[in-house]
Design a protein around this motif. Structure first.
Motif, PDB file in Angstrom:
ATOM      1  N   ARG A 348       0.834  -1.207   0.000  1.00 46.15           N
ATOM      2  CA  ARG A 348       0.000   0.000   0.000  1.00 46.15           C
ATOM      3  C   ARG A 348       0.869   1.257   0.000  1.00 46.15           C
ATOM      4  O   ARG A 348       0.556   2.242  -0.673  1.00 46.15           O
ATOM      5  CB  ARG A 348      -0.925  -0.004   1.219  1.00 46.15           C
ATOM      6  CG  ARG A 348      -1.833   1.228   1.284  1.00 46.15           C
ATOM      7  CD  ARG A 348      -2.957   1.096   2.265  1.00 46.15           C
ATOM      8  NE  ARG A 348      -2.472   0.986   3.640  1.00 46.15           N
ATOM      9  CZ  ARG A 348      -3.285   1.000   4.703  1.00 46.15           C
ATOM     10  NH1 ARG A 348      -4.595   1.099   4.545  1.00 46.15           N
ATOM     11  NH2 ARG A 348      -2.783   0.889   5.916  1.00 46.15           N
ATOM     12  N   LYS A 349       1.968   1.222   0.750  1.00 44.69           N
ATOM     13  CA  LYS A 349       2.844   2.391   0.822  1.00 44.69           C
ATOM     14  C   LYS A 349       3.627   2.588  -0.476  1.00 44.69           C
ATOM     15  O   LYS A 349       3.757   3.712  -0.975  1.00 44.69           O
ATOM     16  CB  LYS A 349       3.820   2.248   1.991  1.00 44.69           C
ATOM     17  CG  LYS A 349       3.181   2.405   3.365  1.00 44.69           C
ATOM     18  CD  LYS A 349       4.229   2.278   4.469  1.00 44.69           C
ATOM     19  CE  LYS A 349       3.607   2.550   5.838  1.00 44.69           C
ATOM     20  NZ  LYS A 349       4.608   2.464   6.932  1.00 44.69           N
ATOM     21  N   ALA A 350       4.141   1.496  -1.027  1.00 44.84           N
ATOM     22  CA  ALA A 350       4.994   1.600  -2.212  1.00 44.84           C
ATOM     23  C   ALA A 350       4.203   1.659  -3.510  1.00 44.84           C
ATOM     24  O   ALA A 350       4.734   2.037  -4.549  1.00 44.84           O
ATOM     25  CB  ALA A 350       5.954   0.416  -2.267  1.00 44.84           C
ATOM     26  N   ARG A 351       2.927   1.246  -3.461  1.00 41.55           N
ATOM     27  CA  ARG A 351       2.088   1.147  -4.658  1.00 41.55           C
ATOM     28  C   ARG A 351       2.697   0.215  -5.693  1.00 41.55           C
ATOM     29  O   ARG A 351       2.606   0.430  -6.908  1.00 41.55           O
ATOM     30  CB  ARG A 351       1.849   2.539  -5.273  1.00 41.55           C
ATOM     31  CG  ARG A 351       1.009   3.440  -4.413  1.00 41.55           C
ATOM     32  CD  ARG A 351      -0.412   2.944  -4.331  1.00 41.55           C
ATOM     33  NE  ARG A 351      -1.213   3.679  -3.352  1.00 41.55           N
ATOM     34  CZ  ARG A 351      -2.497   3.457  -3.103  1.00 41.55           C
ATOM     35  NH1 ARG A 351      -3.120   2.493  -3.762  1.00 41.55           N
ATOM     36  NH2 ARG A 351      -3.140   4.145  -2.210  1.00 41.55           N
ATOM     37  N   LEU A 352       3.336  -0.820  -5.191  1.00 47.19           N
ATOM     38  CA  LEU A 352       3.929  -1.855  -6.034  1.00 47.19           C
ATOM     39  C   LEU A 352       3.717  -3.209  -5.348  1.00 47.19           C
ATOM     40  O   LEU A 352       3.529  -3.272  -4.137  1.00 47.19           O
ATOM     41  CB  LEU A 352       5.430  -1.610  -6.235  1.00 47.19           C
ATOM     42  CG  LEU A 352       5.823  -0.457  -7.155  1.00 47.19           C
ATOM     43  CD1 LEU A 352       7.317  -0.179  -7.027  1.00 47.19           C
ATOM     44  CD2 LEU A 352       5.449  -0.753  -8.612  1.00 47.19           C
TER      45      LEU A 352
END
Length: 826
Positions: A348-352
């Motif tokens: 969720r934080k990295a969007r990866l």
């Protein structure tokens, strides 16, 4: 099963599940919804080849006609090879470990070096600056452990209290595994160490360090575990639980023991066993704006979705879980786990996408384990072998988790009027336990079956004859065991058994016997969809998963039977929450839950197809027959045409039917939110032959005959494979496996696959499997599970064989040279 109120002839609700968590209070009285239109139906009942007869049950009107015994079927009951076997042996099968997504990051965890501590501070600044690091997350809560009943009982802190060495604290997501591993080493954690305790008996002492500063609770989850709510807790000792699996005490045990002619009193000890699956726990999280996709090595895609949706406040429709293949799971692979929780946060934080897979050390330390136990058992009987009283006091430690009981066999396996069972959880600063292939029952049977053998010797009765006298509940599994004892004794050569300790030299040989008992479970919310497309393709879909047991294959076999096709001609699809809800792969429930739903859906689809083909064949729909990959009119061989050709002539795009798993025709003993538990069960008997080197203490299991029942075997080859696996795992538990913790540091000393000894190929005995085909008139397939029972009885059978070889009881597992020599000196 003994001592449980019968609530049969009720029907489960068809409403969707509102979550996969069971109530920690255990079984509840089932609801009484409308069962719908039904008919009286004569069904085959009994053991094929022994006592097959007919009984009448009330069956829903839209269910297919009853199946005959397997010998009269084309697909069901046949030893079909795994449909995905070639994919597995060629490496094309894609496990979670193999997932590679575009832009995927690699996750690594920071775990505690302390067994008990408060975290004073966490400094992630250096890790944030490390090249390739994309995201860092510090856990705000820890899953899979007991929780304080009153959160205020513990000094407040922004970080979870450390309660075992190896507890996850934080994680890093980086562009490469090397970068992730380097970055986690830069995260600085400052601890305030607290007193700790890692050993069961030390933790039981009044002055022992407290793992939790107050009473705890732990609801059960989809994978089992947990503990009944509201039990008293003094220090680290929680309990007693006097109603394992809802079966409470009965009679007056003290009076029964006084009135007994013979009393057996003994203490048995079992060790902590870790799961060690071939594929470690792992999850790949892919959080995108339009939802969350999880690739999980799991035993239940449903519970992974449930937990992810709950923890991240997402609609379940926005969470998709995929498990194409799972490389083994024995009860610990449910839910997202702490590793999955971290992976989702990082994604969720990295969007990866983020990959988080445990290494072997982490797998041993925090991936789950079978709890240890100390069992103090008293057994009272008359001279004729009739049981009068049974009393058990058991203590076990699941580390920082509850659920360390020793099963339900003491109150349910044998007929006994006076029973009192007390089971206690003892918390230690060690990794949490998890369900493990017949949770508790393996430990309990190890003690109980030795005590029954000891009783048999004291009263001068053959151990099999004694069980024939006391195993008389009248349930299907009891009836099956009687036949299994007869068949197994003849095949094994039980009549050649000699008195204990007959061999004169240092190598002594002996034989032993033990019985197995497990629950016949049905996953209440199970569905299957079957489709026929216009080109003649037939497909089946269910959001269950295949953890190596052959679920894809048995699904195809059941559908193939209705269409007269070969299993290889059926597309069998599992492991995706976008398919109709499927059962968890645990508790021996997949086959019993899925196959009736699959057959019902296939039957409806086939009858729909027959109606469309009837005009083409100029016949009534009821006269259309599917057989040998052809379609024909009953009694008119000349009308036969290939299945695909016939379907194309019907000129449609798709036929689709979905069916849910109906309640058993004979009702249930009890139900939880997730499971229905039959009044009958599953089980088996096992005969073992061992050799004991009395000079070195080395025990070798040389031969084992396993005779088991599972209702109707859908695929004998796969069923036998399950039993082979259970026997091998049971031998490994009996002789080798044991977790060793350093009391000073709390660290596991053998968290690997070298010092943590597992049975090897040269140590596997000669195993012979015999299956009973037992029709119970319960569902449209009459199939039950088989995964647990072969594991349940193995250690007990080996222990009884050890006594027959040496004349000495071994009451402590594993049977390492040290424990064996101590037993021989006793």
């Amino acid at each position: 099963m003994q001592g449980v109120k019968d609530t049969s002839d009720t029907r489960a609700s068809n409403k969707p599940s509102d979550g996969q968590k069971e109530q920690a209070g255990g079984p509840q009285k089932p609801p009484t919804p409308n069962p719908g239109p039904s008919r009286q139906q004569a069904l085959p009942y009994g053991i094929v080849g022994a006592d097959l007869k007919e009984v009448t049950r009330r069956v829903p009107l839209d269910e297919p006609p009853p199946l005959p015994e397997n010998a009269k079927l084309k697909s069901i009951g046949k030893p079909v090879s795994r449909l995905d076997g070639i994919e597995k042996v060629t490496g094309r099968a894609r496990y979670t470990f193999d997932i590679q997504l575009p832009g995927m990051l690699w996750g690594a965890r920071v775990v505690s070096s302390q067994p008990h501590a408060r975290i004073k501070s966490i400094d992630t600044s250096a890790a944030e600056r490390y090249p390739g690091v994309r995201a860092i997350h510090v856990l705000e809560r820890v899953l899979a452990t007991a929780k304080l009943r009153d959160a205020n009982a513990e000094k407040g802190n922004r970080y979870p209290t450390i309660r075992y060495a190896g507890q996850p604290i934080a994680a890093v997501a980086a562009d490469s595994p090397r970068a992730a591993e380097a970055a986690v080493k830069l995260i600085k954690v400052e601890y305030e160490p607290l007193p700790h305790v890692t050993e069961l008996e030390e933790a039981m002492k009044e002055n022992a360090p407290r793992v939790f500063p107050g009473p705890t609770e732990q609801p059960a989850t989809a994978g089992g575990g947990g503990a009944p709510p509201g039990l008293p807790q003094k220090g680290n000792v929680r309990g007693p639980d006097t109603k394992p699996r809802g079966v409470g005490p009965r009679g007056d045990v003290a009076k029964g023991l006084r009135e007994s002619d013979v009393v057996i009193e003994a203490e048995f000890r079992t060790q902590v066993q870790t799961h060690v699956p071939m594929e470690p726990h792992g999850l790949v999280a892919d959080w995108r704006d339009d939802g969350l996709t999880l690739y999980a090595s799991t035993q239940y895609v449903g519970s992974v979705r449930e937990e992810a949706a709950e923890h991240f406040d997402l609609p379940k429709s926005k969470v998709r879980v995929i498990s194409d293949f799972t490389g083994g799971g024995f009860g610990a692979k449910y839910g997202i786990g702490n590793y999955g929780l971290l992976a989702i946060h990082l994604s969720r934080k990295a969007r990866l996408p983020v990959r988080m897979v445990l290494d072997r050390r982490e797998e041993h330390v925090s991936g789950g384990n079978r709890p240890n136990s100390i069992q103090r058992l008293k057994l009272g009987a008359k001279r004729d072998g009739s049981l009068v009283a049974l009393q058990l006091q058991a203590y076990g430690s699941g580390g920082v988790a509850g659920g360390a009981g020793v099963g339900f066999c003491h109150a349910t396996l044998y007929s006994c009027p006076n029973v009192q069972v007390e089971q206690f959880d003892v918390f230690t600063n060690a990794g949490p336990c998890a369900a493990f292939r017949a949770p508790g029952q393996v430990q309990g049977i190890f003690g109980l079956e030795q005590a029954i053998d000891e009783l048999a010797e004291k009263i001068g009765m053959d151990p099999l004859a004694l069980r024939g006298k006391i195993d008389v509940s009248g349930t299907d599994d009891c009836v099956a065991r009687a036949q299994e004892r007869k068949v197994g004794a003849e095949r094994f050569g039980w009549n050649k058994r000699r008195p204990a300790g007959s061999d004169k030299g240092p190598i002594k040989r002996g034989v032993g016997f033990a019985q197995s008992q497990w629950l016949y479970l049905v996953h209440r919310h199970t569905a299957c969809e079957v489709r026929v497309t216009g080109d003649g393709s037939v497909e089946a879909f269910s959001a269950t998963q295949d953890i190596g047991t052959g679920t894809r294959t048995i699904l195809a076999q059941v559908v193939a039977e209705e269409f007269g096709l070969r299993p290889e001609e059926i597309g069998s699809y599992v492991g995706d929450t976008r398919y109709p809800t499927g059962p968890a792969s645990g508790g021996s429930r997949v086959t019993s839950s899925l196959t009736p739903a699959a057959r019902n859906a296939a039957y409806r689809c086939a009858r729909d197809l027959a109606a469309r083909l009837a005009p083409i064949l100029q016949a009534n729909a009821d006269d259309i027959v599917f057989a040998d990959s052809k379609v024909m009119v009953k009694g008119k061989a000349s009308s036969a045409m290939p299945f695909r050709e016939a379907v194309k002539k019907a000129r449609f795009q798709e036929i689709s039917h979905r069916a849910e798993r109906r309640d058993d025709y004979d009702g249930y003993m009890m139900q939880t939110d997730e499971m229905s538990i039959s009044k009958h069960g599953i089980g088996g008997v096992q005969f073992a032959e061992v050799s004991v080197d009395t000079e070195t203490g080395i025990v070798k299991v040389e031969r084992l005959v396993a005779v088991h029942d599972c209702g109707r075997p859908i695929n004998p080859k796969l069923t036998e494979s399950q039993i082979y696996g259970g026997v091998i795992q049971g031998v490994s538990y009996a002789l080798y496996e044991e977790r060793h913790l350093d009391p000073g540091s709390g660290q596991q000393l053998n968290a690997n696959v070298d010092q943590y000894k597992i049975v090897g190929s040269r140590e596997v005995p000669n195993i012979e499997v015999i299956l009973l085909e037992q029709l119970g008139a319960q569902s449209s397939t009459d199939a039950r599970g088989v995964a647990e029972p072969a594991n349940v009885a193995t250690a007990a059978a080996v222990a009884n064989a050890f006594y027959n070889a040496t004349g000495k009881r071994i009451r402590t597992l594993p049977m390492t040279p040290a424990n064996v020599l101590a037993a021989l000196r006793a």
